[in-house]
Design a protein around this motif. Structure first.
Motif, PDB file in Angstrom:
ATOM      1  N   GLN A   1     101.622  61.655  38.142  1.00  0.00           N
ATOM      2  CA  GLN A   1     102.418  61.480  36.923  1.00  0.00           C
ATOM      3  C   GLN A   1     101.862  60.338  36.075  1.00  0.00           C
TER       4      GLN A   1
ATOM      5  N   SER B   1      98.699  61.416  34.376  1.00  0.00           N
ATOM      6  CA  SER B   1      99.032  62.287  33.257  1.00  0.00           C
ATOM      7  C   SER B   1      99.489  61.458  32.052  1.00  0.00           C
ATOM      8  N   LYS B   2     100.325  60.462  32.303  1.00  0.00           N
ATOM      9  CA  LYS B   2     100.809  59.586  31.230  1.00  0.00           C
ATOM     10  C   LYS B   2      99.659  58.789  30.631  1.00  0.00           C
TER      11      LYS B   2
ATOM     12  N   GLN C   1      96.515  59.728  30.452  1.00  0.00           N
ATOM     13  CA  GLN C   1      95.756  60.656  29.606  1.00  0.00           C
ATOM     14  C   GLN C   1      96.453  60.878  28.272  1.00  0.00           C
ATOM     15  N   GLU C   2      97.762  61.015  28.309  1.00  0.00           N
ATOM     16  CA  GLU C   2      98.538  61.214  27.085  1.00  0.00           C
ATOM     17  C   GLU C   2      98.413  59.993  26.162  1.00  0.00           C
ATOM     18  N   LEU C   3      98.522  58.799  26.738  1.00  0.00           N
ATOM     19  CA  LEU C   3      98.403  57.576  25.945  1.00  0.00           C
ATOM     20  C   LEU C   3      96.984  57.398  25.391  1.00  0.00           C
TER      21      LEU C   3
ATOM     22  N   GLN D   1      94.974  59.814  24.569  1.00  0.00           N
ATOM     23  CA  GLN D   1      94.856  60.760  23.463  1.00  0.00           C
ATOM     24  C   GLN D   1      95.567  60.228  22.222  1.00  0.00           C
ATOM     25  N   GLN D   2      96.753  59.660  22.415  1.00  0.00           N
ATOM     26  CA  GLN D   2      97.473  59.077  21.288  1.00  0.00           C
ATOM     27  C   GLN D   2      96.675  57.938  20.666  1.00  0.00           C
TER      28      GLN D   2
END
Length: 91
Positions: A25, A28-29, A31-33, A35-36
């Protein structure tokens, strides 16, 4: 005795499974950050290119950068739009 050892093994396995799920998790977070962040950096680079293109004097560029730093992207875009309107009116 065997039952106690099996119970401990299951608890350890359960803890490890939970830890693995949490790590996934978090990854995943992350990777999301990331990308942002990349999106944010791209927007800023585009905005800086627009500042260089729209501003006709160094003072306007400085003002646009100050607005970007202190008031944010939306205020900077608004300032650039006002410059474009002024340029069209004088042309």
């Amino acid at each position: 005795m065997t039952l106690t050892l099996n119970n401990r093994s299951q608890n350890k396995e359960s803890s490890l499974t939970q830890a693995l799920r949490q790590i996934q998790q978090l990854n995943s977070k992350i990777q999301e950050l990331e990308q942002q962040h990349q999106d944010y950096v791209q927007k800023q680079q585009n905005l800086i290119a627009a500042i260089a293109e729209i501003c006709v004097s160094p003072m306007q560029e400085i003002q646009a950068l100050r607005i970007l730093i202190y008031r944010g992207e939306a205020a900077c875009r608004q300032y650039l739009r006002s410059l474009l309107v002024k340029q069209r009116q004088t042309s």
